[in-house]
Design an enzyme around this catalytic site. Sequence first.
Site, PDB file in Angstrom:
ATOM      1  N   ASP A 345      60.560  -5.007  -4.541  1.00 34.00           N
ATOM      2  CA  ASP A 345      60.979  -3.898  -3.731  1.00 34.00           C
ATOM      3  C   ASP A 345      62.522  -4.103  -3.386  1.00 34.00           C
ATOM      4  O   ASP A 345      63.034  -5.207  -3.737  1.00 34.00           O
ATOM      5  CB  ASP A 345      60.228  -4.053  -2.449  1.00 34.00           C
ATOM      6  N   ASP A 347      63.464  -5.102  -0.173  1.00 36.45           N
ATOM      7  CA  ASP A 347      63.256  -5.595   1.110  1.00 36.45           C
ATOM      8  C   ASP A 347      63.484  -4.406   2.114  1.00 36.45           C
ATOM      9  O   ASP A 347      63.067  -3.505   1.964  1.00 36.45           O
ATOM     10  CB  ASP A 347      64.118  -6.598   1.195  1.00 36.45           C
TER      11      ASP A 347
END
Length: 431
Positions: A345, A347
């Site tokens: 991802d 973040d």
Amino acid sequence: MTRGVLFLCTGNACRSQMAEGIARAIMPPGVRIFSAGTKPKGVDTRAVQVMHELGLDIAGHRSKALDDASIGEFDLVVALCGDAAEHCPSVPGCQHEHWPIVDPAGAAGSEEQVLAEFRRVRDELLKRISELAVRLAPEPALGVIGGSGFYELPGLSDARRVAVSTPFGDASGPLVEGRLAGRRVVFLARHGEEHRLLPGEVNARANIYALKRAGVARLVSVSAVGSLREEIAPGDVVLPNQFIDRTMGRPSTFFGQGVVAHASLADPVCRHLASSIASAAREHGARVHPQGTYVCIEGPQFSTRAESALSRSIGADVVGMTNLPEARLAREAELCYATLALPTDYDSWRPDDEVRVTDVLSVLMANVARAKAILASAFASLTANDCACQHTLDAALLTRPDSIDAAARLRLHAVLARRLGGDVKGIAGAA
């Protein structure tokens, strides 16, 4: 490899009982340990007392006769005989060693003088068994610590589970030992096989110590991370070469309690190991970032947007929750260490991004499958090298070896075996 060691004396009351207790604490996992006597007569309470001083409990041991031992399980018999008045027992079909150690129960003098003799015998047994443990060390292994989603290592042949005790508590779970790409490999699921441990609950000291005791020389940490850079996309592979520690209160050293070491951590990753993993990742079609900075946060919550922006501003490229103090401890244990970081991802530094476990897991499964293939290729291509990582304590250990007491030698055996005189040259090269 030696299957088992039998410590044998006349009474099985002092010497062989103490030897059994020490050997169970420091011998390589998988080596069976037993003690027996030709004339068993109960465990001496003074042996119990001096062993307790080292943190070893033999109060529950029973005095055993040779008939109690399954002889086929042992191929080395260590006879503990002090003088010609004792009959030095032997077992047919086994290799034998004779250690001339006098029975402390026969010592004269005050109770304190007799206890001093028990301590002297205990410490001599510790020294000899420490040397024996190095001689009986198994084939050096490559270690893998699996992070989130990585709870097993398929493809291991002859796999077996091994429980390893440590002076620092329990590891995250049993070690799984087998062979992969022709190499001996030891695997540990960092969060437990059912993912039951939060990042801050992982006992990194116990994990690293258990792997070291099992003969691991080079260690790869497979870790899910968040990306802090646009150019590092979910599904890429990152080999961080630097770390920033933002954890709180996690035990980060094996040392203390009378033993001082200051290990260099300027370059916390083994470049030889990381380079091999990067090459294997490229062969498997991954987009590879061969260096970067990993910031380790305490968790278990993901970062706030402000924290994510702060991590970017201090130069971090990926964010995770587990690689510190793991990397610090690996260096103290003289292990070659590298992280195979798998971004899942971005973040929360981008305006529209927010980390959700469900989204992480969907990327993670594909990442883990790729990581397993990368490891197999990397392990097959690793060549022998005498790396500086495996000599860290030559410069780091400040306490004089001859001043380290028996309790510390026992507690730190797996970490200090080479530095305290065990000849383990070539361990990393063989792995």
